[in-house]
Design a protein around this motif. Structure first.
Motif, PDB file in Angstrom:
ATOM      1  N   GLN A  74       0.852  -1.186   0.000  1.00  0.00           N
ATOM      2  CA  GLN A  74       0.000   0.000   0.000  1.00  0.00           C
ATOM      3  C   GLN A  74       0.889   1.238   0.000  1.00  0.00           C
ATOM      4  N   SER A  75       0.920   1.956  -1.135  1.00  0.00           N
ATOM      5  CA  SER A  75       1.819   3.099  -1.290  1.00  0.00           C
ATOM      6  C   SER A  75       1.101   4.432  -1.385  1.00  0.00           C
ATOM      7  N   THR A  76      -0.224   4.416  -1.441  1.00  0.00           N
ATOM      8  CA  THR A  76      -0.986   5.635  -1.679  1.00  0.00           C
ATOM      9  C   THR A  76      -0.806   6.626  -0.539  1.00  0.00           C
ATOM     10  N   ALA A  77      -0.453   7.853  -0.879  1.00  0.00           N
ATOM     11  CA  ALA A  77      -0.328   8.906   0.125  1.00  0.00           C
ATOM     12  C   ALA A  77      -1.697   9.231   0.711  1.00  0.00           C
ATOM     13  N   GLY A  78      -1.727   9.428   2.029  1.00  0.00           N
ATOM     14  CA  GLY A  78      -2.981   9.791   2.679  1.00  0.00           C
ATOM     15  C   GLY A  78      -3.967   8.657   2.824  1.00  0.00           C
ATOM     16  N   ALA A  79      -3.512   7.421   2.721  1.00  0.00           N
ATOM     17  CA  ALA A  79      -4.398   6.263   2.882  1.00  0.00           C
ATOM     18  C   ALA A  79      -5.047   6.278   4.261  1.00  0.00           C
ATOM     19  N   THR A  80      -6.254   5.749   4.343  1.00  0.00           N
ATOM     20  CA  THR A  80      -7.021   5.815   5.589  1.00  0.00           C
ATOM     21  C   THR A  80      -7.170   4.454   6.271  1.00  0.00           C
ATOM     22  N   HIS A  81      -6.614   3.384   5.694  1.00  0.00           N
ATOM     23  CA  HIS A  81      -6.746   2.063   6.298  1.00  0.00           C
ATOM     24  C   HIS A  81      -5.980   2.006   7.615  1.00  0.00           C
ATOM     25  N   LEU A  82      -6.588   1.411   8.634  1.00  0.00           N
ATOM     26  CA  LEU A  82      -6.027   1.443   9.978  1.00  0.00           C
ATOM     27  C   LEU A  82      -4.610   0.877  10.042  1.00  0.00           C
ATOM     28  N   ILE A  83      -4.381  -0.294   9.460  1.00  0.00           N
ATOM     29  CA  ILE A  83      -3.061  -0.905   9.579  1.00  0.00           C
ATOM     30  C   ILE A  83      -2.010  -0.064   8.862  1.00  0.00           C
ATOM     31  N   LYS A  84      -2.337   0.488   7.723  1.00  0.00           N
ATOM     32  CA  LYS A  84      -1.425   1.391   7.024  1.00  0.00           C
ATOM     33  C   LYS A  84      -1.119   2.616   7.883  1.00  0.00           C
ATOM     34  N   VAL A  85      -2.151   3.227   8.440  1.00  0.00           N
ATOM     35  CA  VAL A  85      -1.982   4.414   9.279  1.00  0.00           C
ATOM     36  C   VAL A  85      -1.128   4.092  10.502  1.00  0.00           C
ATOM     37  N   ALA A  86      -1.407   2.954  11.128  1.00  0.00           N
ATOM     38  CA  ALA A  86      -0.663   2.572  12.330  1.00  0.00           C
ATOM     39  C   ALA A  86       0.801   2.299  12.018  1.00  0.00           C
ATOM     40  N   CYS A  87       1.080   1.676  10.873  1.00  0.00           N
ATOM     41  CA  CYS A  87       2.472   1.428  10.498  1.00  0.00           C
ATOM     42  C   CYS A  87       3.200   2.740  10.221  1.00  0.00           C
ATOM     43  N   GLU A  88       2.519   3.683   9.616  1.00  0.00           N
ATOM     44  CA  GLU A  88       3.129   4.999   9.407  1.00  0.00           C
ATOM     45  C   GLU A  88       3.465   5.651  10.747  1.00  0.00           C
ATOM     46  N   ALA A  89       2.546   5.544  11.696  1.00  0.00           N
ATOM     47  CA  ALA A  89       2.798   6.114  13.023  1.00  0.00           C
ATOM     48  C   ALA A  89       3.974   5.423  13.705  1.00  0.00           C
ATOM     49  N   ALA A  90       4.084   4.116  13.548  1.00  0.00           N
ATOM     50  CA  ALA A  90       5.176   3.373  14.178  1.00  0.00           C
ATOM     51  C   ALA A  90       6.535   3.808  13.653  1.00  0.00           C
ATOM     52  N   LEU A  91       6.567   4.290  12.406  1.00  0.00           N
ATOM     53  CA  LEU A  91       7.828   4.722  11.800  1.00  0.00           C
ATOM     54  C   LEU A  91       8.016   6.228  11.870  1.00  0.00           C
ATOM     55  N   GLY A  92       7.144   6.911  12.611  1.00  0.00           N
ATOM     56  CA  GLY A  92       7.304   8.343  12.802  1.00  0.00           C
ATOM     57  C   GLY A  92       6.743   9.217  11.708  1.00  0.00           C
ATOM     58  N   LYS A  93       5.990   8.623  10.763  1.00  0.00           N
ATOM     59  CA  LYS A  93       5.382   9.427   9.704  1.00  0.00           C
ATOM     60  C   LYS A  93       4.130  10.147  10.178  1.00  0.00           C
ATOM     61  N   ARG A  94       3.569   9.674  11.268  1.00  0.00           N
ATOM     62  CA  ARG A  94       2.425  10.308  11.918  1.00  0.00           C
ATOM     63  C   ARG A  94       2.736  10.391  13.406  1.00  0.00           C
ATOM     64  N   GLU A  95       2.194  11.397  14.069  1.00  0.00           N
ATOM     65  CA  GLU A  95       2.467  11.551  15.493  1.00  0.00           C
ATOM     66  C   GLU A  95       1.628  10.626  16.343  1.00  0.00           C
ATOM     67  N   ARG A  96       0.441  10.304  15.874  1.00  0.00           N
ATOM     68  CA  ARG A  96      -0.493   9.523  16.702  1.00  0.00           C
ATOM     69  C   ARG A  96      -1.542   8.886  15.796  1.00  0.00           C
ATOM     70  N   VAL A  97      -2.351   8.020  16.386  1.00  0.00           N
ATOM     71  CA  VAL A  97      -3.453   7.383  15.674  1.00  0.00           C
ATOM     72  C   VAL A  97      -4.750   7.661  16.424  1.00  0.00           C
ATOM     73  N   ALA A  98      -5.753   8.147  15.715  1.00  0.00           N
ATOM     74  CA  ALA A  98      -7.060   8.392  16.322  1.00  0.00           C
ATOM     75  C   ALA A  98      -7.847   7.085  16.415  1.00  0.00           C
ATOM     76  N   VAL A  99      -8.475   6.878  17.552  1.00  0.00           N
ATOM     77  CA  VAL A  99      -9.344   5.721  17.774  1.00  0.00           C
ATOM     78  C   VAL A  99     -10.762   6.247  17.880  1.00  0.00           C
ATOM     79  N   TYR A 100     -11.578   5.921  16.889  1.00  0.00           N
ATOM     80  CA  TYR A 100     -12.931   6.482  16.831  1.00  0.00           C
ATOM     81  C   TYR A 100     -13.929   5.540  17.493  1.00  0.00           C
ATOM     82  N   GLY A 101     -14.307   5.881  18.713  1.00  0.00           N
ATOM     83  CA  GLY A 101     -15.282   5.087  19.448  1.00  0.00           C
ATOM     84  C   GLY A 101     -14.629   4.123  20.409  1.00  0.00           C
ATOM     85  N   THR A 102     -14.914   4.305  21.698  1.00  0.00           N
ATOM     86  CA  THR A 102     -14.361   3.421  22.725  1.00  0.00           C
ATOM     87  C   THR A 102     -15.460   2.807  23.594  1.00  0.00           C
ATOM     88  N   ASP A 103     -16.711   3.003  23.170  1.00  0.00           N
ATOM     89  CA  ASP A 103     -17.834   2.523  23.976  1.00  0.00           C
ATOM     90  C   ASP A 103     -18.724   1.552  23.217  1.00  0.00           C
TER      91      ASP A 103
END
Length: 348
Positions: free
Chosen positions: A188-217
């Protein structure tokens, strides 16, 4: 029919995320392949050497006629389209144009050219917010956004074309696709992808500061949403087997869910990325998003009963490891001055 006996497989969107993995699976299985992609979100360097590439739009009748005349296409795998749900809500007419209107052009051109088989990349979004967690193909289709409707409309067009013109059709409804080719050939190479695992991997490598979790209830084990994640290479393998099924038994329309039948929560996924990376992703808890079901899990019984499909990567840690490895490759390319794509001579 042996692979390629009656022509090549045309993969639309074959330079994109899922399409590129389908191309690899087809080539690995011995099928001759051609790719049609406008490169709006795809990358030319994912197209293997020896695969004929056409840069263009699936709505270009003249180009489609040329491809069909040159190659004698025996099947189409149709991945080209727009896939971002919030974007479809903001600009619905663009989605109906790109996903539905241009698919109609492609289907009509295929019928005129006598292409016998069509495999369509659909989505669990056609089910909307189902009443039951485990979703079968008989679950009512009630999309809640233009993306889901655009895909369902294309499903209906294919069903009607099948009835009227004898087109053999397979519709595959994906759940949450993730991961990357285990050999590192695509991901998955698309810039700005919204898939959770892609987003989380970007965060793990410092490409994002954090990951939003929508809904905890939600009414789930840890309060966060639960989804069925399928490895993209297992999904690609299902496409090749679906093609084999259409060849072996013409006249049998197929619609099948593609998932593993097991769900993981958002926090499960983030924990898996933490394990793979050896770090910790900052999580920011946010309110629920409208329309998100608590859990969405495929019932893949029909897929398993219809095709000799044996998943090889049905493990969350494996999916995450492959996704993270691909993300590291992208980071290395960027650090070396290259991009996710490169020029390749000989594209049509």
């Amino acid at each position: 029919m042996n692979a390629g006996e009656k022509g090549a497989v045309l993969v639309t969107g074959g330079a994109g995320y899922i399409g590129s993995h389908a191309v690899l699976a087809l080539v690995d299985a011995g099928w001759p392949v051609a790719v049609l992609d406008d490169l709006s979100t795809g990358f030319l360097d994912t197209v293997p050497d020896g695969v004929k590439f056409y840069e263009g739009d699936i709505g270009d009748c003249g180009l489609l006629e040329r491809i069909f005349a040159e190659l004698g296409i025996c099947a189409i795998m149709h991945f080209a389209g727009s896939v971002v749900v919030p974007e479809s809500v903001a600009d619905p007419l663009a989605y109906y144009d790109n996903n539905t209107g241009r698919s109609r052009v492609l289907i009509a051109a295929a019928v005129r050219a006598g292409v016998p088989r069509f495999i369509f990349s659909s989505t669990a979004a056609v089910y909307g917010v189902p009443e039951r967690t485990a979703v079968t193909e008989d679950t009512p289709t009630q999309p809640i956004n233009p993306y889901g409707w655009s895909k369902l409309m294309t499903e209906q067009m294919l069903a009607d074309a099948s009835a009227a013109h004898g087109l053999d059709v397979c519709v595959l409804r994906y759940f949450n696709v993730a991961g990357a080719d285990p050999r590192g050939r695509a991901g998955q190479s698309t810039a700005g992808a919204t898939h959770l695992i892609k987003v989380a991997c970007e965060a793990a490598l410092g490409k994002r500061e954090r990951v939003a979790v929508y809904g905890t209830d939600y009414d789930t084990s840890d309060g966060t949403g639960v989804r069925d994640y399928i490895h993209v290479s297992d999904l690609a393998a299902a496409h090749v087997l679906a093609l084999d099924a259409l060849v072996a038994e013409p006249g049998r329309p197929l619609t099948m869910n593609c998932g593993y039948g097991r769900g993981f929560s958002v926090l499960d996924v983030l924990d898996a990325v933490d394990r793979a990376s050896g770090g910790h992703i900052e999580r920011v808890m946010q309110p629920r998003r409208p329309g998100d079901p608590a859990a969405l899990i495929a019932d893949p019984s029909r897929l398993r009963a219809t095709l000799p499909w044996v998943p090889r990567y049905a493990d969350l840690d494996t999916i995450v490891a492959h996704a993270l490895d691909w993300e590291r490759r992208l980071a290395q390319r960027a650090a070396g001055g290259g991009g996710a794509a490169s020029d390749r001579a000989g594209s049509a």
